[in-house]
Design an enzyme around this catalytic site. Structure first.
Site, PDB file in Angstrom:
ATOM      1  N   HIS A 260     -20.323  -0.002  14.463  1.00 19.38           N
ATOM      2  CA  HIS A 260     -19.323  -0.129  15.406  1.00 19.38           C
ATOM      3  C   HIS A 260     -18.239   0.837  15.193  1.00 19.38           C
ATOM      4  O   HIS A 260     -17.862   1.538  15.997  1.00 19.38           O
ATOM      5  CB  HIS A 260     -18.944  -1.689  15.454  1.00 19.38           C
ATOM      6  CG  HIS A 260     -18.006  -2.126  16.415  1.00 19.38           C
ATOM      7  ND1 HIS A 260     -18.441  -2.568  17.805  1.00 19.38           N
ATOM      8  CD2 HIS A 260     -16.682  -1.997  16.630  1.00 19.38           C
ATOM      9  CE1 HIS A 260     -17.495  -2.891  18.574  1.00 19.38           C
ATOM     10  NE2 HIS A 260     -16.242  -2.369  17.877  1.00 19.38           N
ATOM     11  N   GLU A 261     -17.376   0.744  14.096  1.00 20.01           N
ATOM     12  CA  GLU A 261     -16.275   1.385  13.673  1.00 20.01           C
ATOM     13  C   GLU A 261     -16.649   2.738  13.654  1.00 20.01           C
ATOM     14  O   GLU A 261     -15.874   3.691  14.145  1.00 20.01           O
ATOM     15  CB  GLU A 261     -15.642   0.928  12.386  1.00 20.01           C
ATOM     16  CG  GLU A 261     -15.286  -0.481  12.403  1.00 20.01           C
ATOM     17  CD  GLU A 261     -14.295  -1.028  13.442  1.00 20.01           C
ATOM     18  OE1 GLU A 261     -13.603  -0.047  14.031  1.00 20.01           O
ATOM     19  OE2 GLU A 261     -14.418  -2.112  13.968  1.00 20.01           O
ATOM     20  N   HIS A 264     -16.350   4.064  17.276  1.00 16.65           N
ATOM     21  CA  HIS A 264     -14.862   4.128  17.735  1.00 16.65           C
ATOM     22  C   HIS A 264     -14.540   5.489  16.912  1.00 16.65           C
ATOM     23  O   HIS A 264     -13.637   6.413  17.730  1.00 16.65           O
ATOM     24  CB  HIS A 264     -14.139   3.282  17.110  1.00 16.65           C
ATOM     25  CG  HIS A 264     -14.098   1.776  17.933  1.00 16.65           C
ATOM     26  ND1 HIS A 264     -13.741   1.967  19.302  1.00 16.65           N
ATOM     27  CD2 HIS A 264     -14.336   0.418  17.601  1.00 16.65           C
ATOM     28  CE1 HIS A 264     -13.821   0.600  19.771  1.00 16.65           C
ATOM     29  NE2 HIS A 264     -14.092  -0.309  18.527  1.00 16.65           N
ATOM     30  N   GLU A 290     -14.409   0.935  23.402  1.00 18.10           N
ATOM     31  CA  GLU A 290     -15.287  -0.033  23.259  1.00 18.10           C
ATOM     32  C   GLU A 290     -16.648   0.173  23.477  1.00 18.10           C
ATOM     33  O   GLU A 290     -17.564   0.128  22.935  1.00 18.10           O
ATOM     34  CB  GLU A 290     -14.821  -1.494  23.713  1.00 18.10           C
ATOM     35  CG  GLU A 290     -15.391  -2.736  23.220  1.00 18.10           C
ATOM     36  CD  GLU A 290     -15.276  -3.048  21.637  1.00 18.10           C
ATOM     37  OE1 GLU A 290     -14.211  -2.265  21.126  1.00 18.10           O
ATOM     38  OE2 GLU A 290     -15.967  -3.843  21.159  1.00 18.10           O
TER      39      GLU A 290
HETATM   40 ZN    ZN Z   1     -14.574  -2.333  18.883  1.00 20.12          ZN
END
Ligand code: ZN
Length: 496
Positions: A260-261, A264, A290
């Site tokens: 997830h990170e 980003h 996101e």
């Molecule tokens: Zn996030």
């Protein structure tokens, strides 16, 4: 000197100060000794104030007007100047007295929220929450709105987003997600006992790093550390840092946070370096940000083809834990749908119901439709109705998220929109990259990353989120891409 060049120089200076503040935040989470907090928040306050003064000075306002009056601007230069002017106008609307009042209300609210949560006592937080809601409503009056105050707050996080759009999108999502969850949870549940076996911390760390690097995260312009809550912070396009957390009895915690990170961080590493400090060098919006983390997490990281590559690697690292587990069992185990109380631990489907509860409550608060004292009951009733769970305590209920204590109202919806954008973007990517499934099966994500770089990362704020979506996918955000993906996927997970 061209006025535009002077503008680029001044914007770069403002960005330098903000990024120095970012570095102090990062240090606070990672290295600062525990006693350093008081002076650190003072330093952060001073530096933020300096950046704000620079960004909102009358000289800056005059410079922006001069740039916009120039007749030698390219299309991108004009877009930059127009966006900076919009940002400037938004920032100068609130006077210093109001900004300071809000800042001190927030810091009181955060302290009270922390105490209320640890003592499981909503009453400790309720007065400061009421104060913040009142200030936020004042803010919407100062900023102005057409239909309802909540629209103004949404627009701060997501340019152009309105309640009318969210009402129809969330209603449609809810109508499909609730029966889908009921259907899935009534079936036999896949086994997932192997996920809570003991996974050694160091081995988890190196596994996560390996995945991160394979995604294309550049370690010469990034690094990973451990923190209580995983986050990504960009100090420039060539210094984008991520953090993760490791729980030895919950293997997925680290895995999902790394991917997830990582999503980003790839976005931040892909922003145009020659647009540093300018709108075109910044992310399009929170939802689009996101969408990048969710695309990697849900559509790559939670897919079967991804684990065809990584499950054997994992088995080799943790032979004792996974000797009795097949790839198919592993894939199903990491994709189970289980009702839960806590948003950050929710599966892909329940997640949106958590967001919808917050959306409805925030909106009611901004419209003055509910008293603060009645909020815990309202929260618990909605959790029973939408998620079919009983909330045993306010600490695990209305007090679970930090957002409201930071004065962040209107933020939650961007999480769900991020997932919806991710599904639509990924569908388009699949249609434009031949053989993408085989590439993911081989652990090769370079074509996908290139596609994201070109279509989504490099433009920065060149397009508003809705226009970006049209530009990339040919239509505005349409929740049916997400619903089709979810129905297809979970039918597979829970099917024979
Ligand atoms: Zn996030």
């Amino acid at each position: 000197m061209r006025k535009y060049d002077e503008y680029v120089k001044q914007m770069g200076r403002v960005a330098d100060v903000y990024h120095a503040v970012g570095l102090m935040h990062w240090d606070t989470e990672i290295y600062m000794p525990s006693g350093g907090g008081i002076f650190r928040s003072r330093q952060i306050g001073t530096m933020t104030g300096i950046a704000h003064e620079m960004a909102t000075s009358t000289e800056m306002g005059k410079l922006l007007d001069d740039v916009l009056a120039s007749d030698d601007l390219s299309e991108d230069e004009r877009r930059n100047a127009e966006l900076s002017k919009q940002d400037y106008d938004k920032q100068v609307k609130l006077n210093k007295e109001f900004v300071e009042k809000m800042a001190s209300a927030k810091s009181r609210a955060f302290a009270n929220w922390t105490k209320a949560r640890s003592e499981d006592n909503f009453a400790i937080f309720s007065d400061s929450l009421e104060e913040l809601i009142k200030l936020k409503r004042q803010e919407t009056e100062i900023r102005g709105f057409e239909n309802e105050p909540y629209d103004t707050l949404l627009d701060l996080y997501e340019p152009g987003l309105r309640t009318a759009f969210l009402d129809s999108t969330f209603e449609s999502a809810k109508e499909q997600i609730v029966p889908l969850i009921q259907n899935l949870t009534s079936r036999e549940q896949p086994r997932k006992d192997f996920l809570s076996r003991k996974y050694d911390k160091d081995k988890q760390w190196s596994f996560g790093l390996e995945i991160l690097k394979s995604m294309g995260y550049d370690m010469s312009t990034g690094r990973q550390d451990i923190s209580a809550h995983p986050f990504t912070i960009s100090l420039s396009p060539s210094d984008v840092r991520v953090t993760t957390r490791i729980d030895e009895h919950d293997f997925l915690n680290m895995t999902w946070s790394c991917i997830h990170e990582g999503g980003h961080a790839l976005y931040e590493q892909g922003l145009a370096a020659d647009q540093y400090g300018l709108p075109l060098g910044s992310a399009a919006s929170l939802s689009i940000h996101e969408s990048q983390s969710r695309l990697w997490e849900n559509h790559i990281g939670r897919s079967k083809v991804f684990w065809e590559k990584w499950f054997p690697v994992l088995q080799e690292k943790f032979p004792d834990n996974l000797i009795d587990v097949t790839l198919d069992e592993f894939y199903k185990g990491i994709n189970t749908i289980t009702p839960n109380l806590i948003r950050t631990e929710a599966d892909e489907l329940h997640y949106h119901l958590h967001v919808i509860v917050r959306y409805e409550i925030e909106r009611a608060c901004m419209n003055g439709d509910v008293e603060v004292d009645a909020l815990p009951d309202l929260w618990n009733t909605k959790y029973k109705e939408y998620l079919n769970v009983d909330v045993p305590s306010n600490a695990d209920g209305i007090l679970q998220d930090v957002h409201w204590s930071h004065g962040s109202f209107g933020y939650f919806p961007t999480y769900s929109l991020g997932s919806f954008y991710a599904a639509q973007f990924f569908e388009t990517a699949k249609n434009s990259i031949a053989g993408i499934e085989n590439q993911v099966r081989d652990g090769n994500y370079s074509q996908l990353l290139n596609w994201l770089r070109t279509n989504i990362h490099a433009p920065g704020r060149k397009y508003d989120p809705e226009d970006l979506c049209k530009q990339v996918t040919g239509e505005p955000l349409n929740v049916s891409y997400y619903m089709d993906y979810a129905k297809r996927k979970f039918e597979g997970v829970y099917g024979s």
